[in-house]
Design an enzyme around this catalytic site. Structure first.
Site, PDB file in Angstrom:
ATOM      1  N   ALA A 141       3.929   9.234 -22.648  1.00  0.00           N
ATOM      2  CA  ALA A 141       3.135   8.056 -22.292  1.00  0.00           C
ATOM      3  C   ALA A 141       3.729   7.483 -21.007  1.00  0.00           C
ATOM      4  CB  ALA A 141       3.127   7.037 -23.422  1.00  0.00           C
ATOM      5  N   ASN A 142       3.485   8.192 -19.925  1.00  0.00           N
ATOM      6  CA  ASN A 142       4.039   7.847 -18.616  1.00  0.00           C
ATOM      7  C   ASN A 142       2.975   8.076 -17.555  1.00  0.00           C
ATOM      8  OD1 ASN A 142       6.855   7.826 -19.728  1.00  0.00           O
ATOM      9  ND2 ASN A 142       6.448  10.003 -19.950  1.00  0.00           N
ATOM     10  N   HIS A 169       0.834  -1.204   0.000  1.00  0.00           N
ATOM     11  CA  HIS A 169       0.000   0.000   0.000  1.00  0.00           C
ATOM     12  C   HIS A 169       0.868   1.255   0.000  1.00  0.00           C
ATOM     13  CE1 HIS A 169      -3.248   2.557   2.149  1.00  0.00           C
ATOM     14  NE2 HIS A 169      -3.318   2.686   0.836  1.00  0.00           N
TER      15      HIS A 169
END
Length: 129
Positions: free
Chosen positions: A119-120, A20
């Site tokens: 594109a990240n 988490h």
């Protein structure tokens, strides 16, 4: 042998170690990869595998509670912007330089063969309960 899901042993193992709040940077072939995070480089040829394919596979196996991308994606790569906006309605957009700074704190970097700019996305892992 696994019969489905992510078959790449390095990526599958790295995903199993996430917890988490951990960050996962899914990036194109041109994104500078910071020192520190574990890197699984899937790039084979320009465009292979694509950002969308890798992101789809990762989202099938990860619980994601947040996502951050570069604001420049809106103008430079409308296809990626639409994909990210559709997947993450609360997508946080920051300047590309800030995304690079934030990526230093990622636990895992997954480099794709994507050859389109920006594109990240930096994913923040959640919990399944």
């Amino acid at each position: 042998m696994k019969k489905g899901g992510i078959l790449n042993r390095h990526l599958s193992g790295a995903l199993a170690e996430l917890g988490h709040g951990d960050g996962v940077l899914v990036c194109d072939a041109g994104m500078p990869v910071p020192d520190g995070p574990r890197v699984v480089d899937l790039a084979f040829r320009a465009g292979v595998p694509s950002f969308a394919e890798v992101l789809d596979g990762l989202l099938a196996e990860l619980v994601v509670e947040g996502a951050t991308a570069a604001a420049e994606v809106r103008e430079a790569n409308p296809g990626a912007a639409a994909l990210l906006g559709g997947l993450f309605p609360a997508l946080r957009l920051v300047p590309h330089e800030r995304l690079k700074e934030l990526s230093r704190g990622a636990r895992l970097v997954v480099r794709t063969g994507e050859a389109r700019p920006y594109a990240n996305v930096l994913l923040r892992c959640g919990v399944f309960f």
